[in-house]
Each structure stands twice: as structure tokens, then as C-alpha cells.
Design an enzyme around this catalytic site. Structure first.
Site, PDB file in Angstrom:
ATOM      1  N   GLY A  24     -19.929  -8.090  32.998  1.00 52.34           N
ATOM      2  CA  GLY A  24     -20.764  -9.278  32.845  1.00 52.34           C
ATOM      3  C   GLY A  24     -21.438  -9.672  34.139  1.00 52.34           C
ATOM      4  N   ALA A  25     -21.971  -8.677  34.852  1.00 53.94           N
ATOM      5  CA  ALA A  25     -22.459  -8.905  36.217  1.00 53.94           C
ATOM      6  C   ALA A  25     -23.944  -9.205  36.303  1.00 53.94           C
ATOM      7  CB  ALA A  25     -22.137  -7.685  37.084  1.00 53.94           C
ATOM      8  N   ILE A  29     -21.318 -16.048  37.522  1.00 54.33           N
ATOM      9  CA  ILE A  29     -20.261 -15.712  38.465  1.00 54.33           C
ATOM     10  C   ILE A  29     -20.203 -14.210  38.716  1.00 54.33           C
ATOM     11  CG2 ILE A  29     -17.737 -15.650  38.700  1.00 54.33           C
ATOM     12  CD1 ILE A  29     -17.830 -18.406  37.193  1.00 54.33           C
ATOM     13  N   ASP A  76     -20.365  -2.539  27.263  1.00 52.69           N
ATOM     14  CA  ASP A  76     -20.319  -3.631  26.288  1.00 52.69           C
ATOM     15  C   ASP A  76     -18.863  -3.963  26.012  1.00 52.69           C
ATOM     16  OD1 ASP A  76     -20.463  -5.383  24.170  1.00 52.69           O
ATOM     17  OD2 ASP A  76     -21.698  -4.098  22.902  1.00 52.69           O
ATOM     18  N   THR A 125     -13.864  -9.853  22.967  1.00 50.69           N
ATOM     19  CA  THR A 125     -14.607  -9.652  24.211  1.00 50.69           C
ATOM     20  C   THR A 125     -13.813 -10.104  25.424  1.00 50.69           C
ATOM     21  OG1 THR A 125     -16.699  -9.993  23.039  1.00 50.69           O
ATOM     22  CG2 THR A 125     -16.742 -10.219  25.442  1.00 50.69           C
ATOM     23  N   SER A 154      -9.856 -19.480  32.758  1.00 54.74           N
ATOM     24  CA  SER A 154     -10.594 -20.734  32.648  1.00 54.74           C
ATOM     25  C   SER A 154      -9.627 -21.909  32.587  1.00 54.74           C
ATOM     26  CB  SER A 154     -11.453 -20.718  31.376  1.00 54.74           C
ATOM     27  OG  SER A 154     -11.970 -22.003  31.083  1.00 54.74           O
ATOM     28  N   TYR A 173     -11.053 -20.818  11.726  1.00 50.91           N
ATOM     29  CA  TYR A 173     -11.844 -20.643  12.950  1.00 50.91           C
ATOM     30  C   TYR A 173     -12.312 -21.992  13.476  1.00 50.91           C
ATOM     31  CZ  TYR A 173     -15.428 -19.272  16.277  1.00 50.91           C
ATOM     32  OH  TYR A 173     -16.169 -19.132  17.431  1.00 50.91           O
TER      33      TYR A 173
END
Length: 312
Positions: A24-25, A29, A76, A125, A154, A173
Site C-alpha cells: 500500500g505504498a 503512510i 494486491d 486485506t 490502529s 456485517y
């Protein structure tokens, strides 16, 4: 901690000769971590699922650091096939991997979505993808002299629960509940990996971190404006949020500080850990439940089909 002792990116030692992979670059962050690692001499692999976004991120980085050794790699985190393809190619190259930063994530998607492998997208993910990637890259990590795995969790873990009869939100959900659970899983995974590494007398260390509350694209890709929590975040953003650059500091501290220790949780030192300089902080007690962490590890192996090799 006195102001004079606060850790900043200026404290990063030379990373010359090291290779780092950040998932996720392309923004937020992840991008800031890639930028600073490249600025300090690391060979940086920007793991991004979208070709155009990945190449744009590398181009932007090289504008900021013309001497950067940086490249886009297609990755991915919502696809086990993509993860396996990258890991097979990288481990097959024989190259060491000094640093793995498990950063990619999605947050509080308004509707339940599934990954290509049929996992609830947030759990798939944020946790399962990184569990699989780390396990498949262990051979490359162990080729390095002092490998590190940094997993970005987090503050949301505080509200998380690991419910083994509802891991995929099959029964119910709730967007934030699913996100919170995935972030709790991140911490539990990182700490269990560290325990297993120590039991194996491994060179590898595993460090969980959190960025506080930062202005990243994860908000744009997650909760809708009608979500009350998202609305509250936007309303109080000037007080609560810090920049991407500041949010990346706990990740960079864990990744590069010679004194960083495996199993320590790194986050901001400010009010309620919303923002500030990186220090050792404490996760909520339920994140330290070793029995649940071991069970989560076993379930994650079963779901992903990835069994970790020896860590030494």
C-alpha cells in the site's frame, strides 16, 4: 519524553544496502515510509495493486529523491494469487529482504464486500493478506542479517473482537466492527510472530505500530459520509488528525531504530495517542490474549493455505 528527545525522520540511520517492501505504498503512510527509507539509502519496493498508481508513486518519489532506488511491484493484498506470485518471484531470486512493512488496508466499507478468495474484504486485506505475504517471504527475510517485520495496526483495535464464528462477518456485517477486528488481528499476528521468532531463537523481529489518526486516503476509500463515526472524524479533523508524514513516524521508528525491540507496540505520544512523536505504547489487554492469538494463527493458516516455515 522531553522535546529534545523526540524521534523524527532525521534520526533514521543509513539504510544503504537494505531492501524494504512496503504494501500500500502509493499514498499516505506507506508512501511516506517509502520516501524516507529511499532518502536514507534503502532499495525500496512499492507494493501497489494498481499499475498506474504504482508507477505514479515511484515517479513522484524520484522527483523528491532523485537518487532513490525505488521500484513498483504489482501486489494486491486482497488476492492470494497476487501475493503468491510476487512472493514466489522474490524468494526465487535469492535476494534477501531486510524489511517488510505490512501497511495496506481498507476501512469500514459501507457494504460487505468479498475478496477474490471469498474473504470479507477488510479481514481479508488487512489481516489475511499480510499473514500470507509474511509467511511466504520468510525465506527471503531470513537471508537478511537483521530482518524486521513491521505491521501497521490502529487505535481502532481497542473496539475490536475476534469472533471465530463471525470472522468473515457471515452472520452480521457492521462496517466499523469488521475494521476494528481486522486491526486487532494485526496486533495479535505481530505479537504472535514475535513470540514464535523468540521461541526459535530467530534473527527476525516483529513490531506492531499504529499511526494515531492521520490524513490518509483510507478515509476516502472507506466510510461513507452518512456514517456517524466518519462524520465525527471529519468534524474534528483539525484537532485529531496529523499529517501523513507524522503518521508514518511510528512505522519508520520500528523499521529503522537500532534500539527498537520486537513485540513492543509503537505509537504517537500525544493526547490519547491521536498524534505526536513515536514511543512505546500499550495495546488494550485483549490484544495480549495469547490463546486467542494462537487460535487466530491456526485459522489464518487454514484460510490462506500458508504454513510458516521454521523461523531460524
Amino acid at each position: 519524553m522531553s522535546d529534545a528527545a523526540k524521534w523524527t525522520a532525521a534520526n533514521i540511520p543509513s539504510q544503504s544496502g537494505k531492501t524494504a517492501l512496503i504494501t500500500g505504498a502509493n499514498s499516505g503512510i506507506g508512501y511516506q515510509a517509502a520516501l524516507e527509507l529511499a532518502r536514507h539509502g534503502a532499495h525500496v519496493l512499492l507494493g501497489v495493486r494498481d499499475l498506474a498508481k504504482g508507477e505514479a508513486a515511484v515517479a513522484r518519489l524520484k522527483l523528491e529523491v532523485p537518487s532513490a532506488q525505488a521500484e513498483f511491484v504489482p501486489l494486491d493484498m486482497a488476492s492470494l494469487a497476487s501475493i503468491r506470485e510476487f512472493a514466489t518471484q522474490y524468494t526465487g531470486s535469492g535476494a534477501p529482504l531486510d524489511l517488510l512493512i505490512n501497511n495496506a488496508g481498507v476501512m469500514a466499507l459501507p457494504q460487505r464486500e468479498l475478496t477474490a478468495d471469498g474473504f470479507e474484504r477488510q479481514f481479508g486485506t488487512n489481516h489475511l493478506g499480510h499473514f500470507a505475504l509474511t509467511g511466504l517471504l520468510i525465506p527471503a527475510l531470513l537471508r537478511a542479517s537483521s530482518p524486521r517485520v513491521v505491521t501497521v495496526a490502529s487505535l481502532a483495535h481497542r473496539g475490536g473482537k475476534i469472533e471465530f464464528d463471525n470472522l468473515q462477518s457471515e452472520r452480521k456485517y457492521v462496517p466499523w466492527d469488521a475494521y476494528n477486528a481486522s486491526k486487532l488481528a494485526n496486533i495479535m499476528f505481530a505479537l504472535e510472530l514475535e513470540r514464535r521468532a523468540r521461541d526459535s531463537a530467530s534473527r527476525l523481529i516483529s513490531i506492531p505500530v499504529h499511526p494515531g489518526i492521520s490524513r490518509t486516503n483510507i478515509f476516502a476509500n472507506g466510510p461513507g459520509v452518512r456514517d456517524l463515526k466518519a462524520f465525527a472524524v471529519r468534524l474534528f479533523a483539525p484537532i485529531m488528525l496529523q499529517s501523513d508524514e507524522a503518521g508514518a513516524l511510528p512505522t519508520l521508528y520500528a523499521a529503522t531504530n537500532p534500539s527498537a525491540r520486537g513485540g513492543r507496540y509503537i505509537g504517537p505520544d500525544g493526547f490519547m495517542e491521536f498524534k505526536g512523536s513515536p514511543i512505546v505504547v500499550q495495546p488494550r489487554p485483549h490484544a495480549l490474549d495469547q490463546a486467542i492469538a494462537k487460535q487466530l494463527w491456526t485459522v489464518s493458516e487454514q484460510l490462506t493455505g500458508v504454513t510458516y516455515p521454521p523461523l531460524s
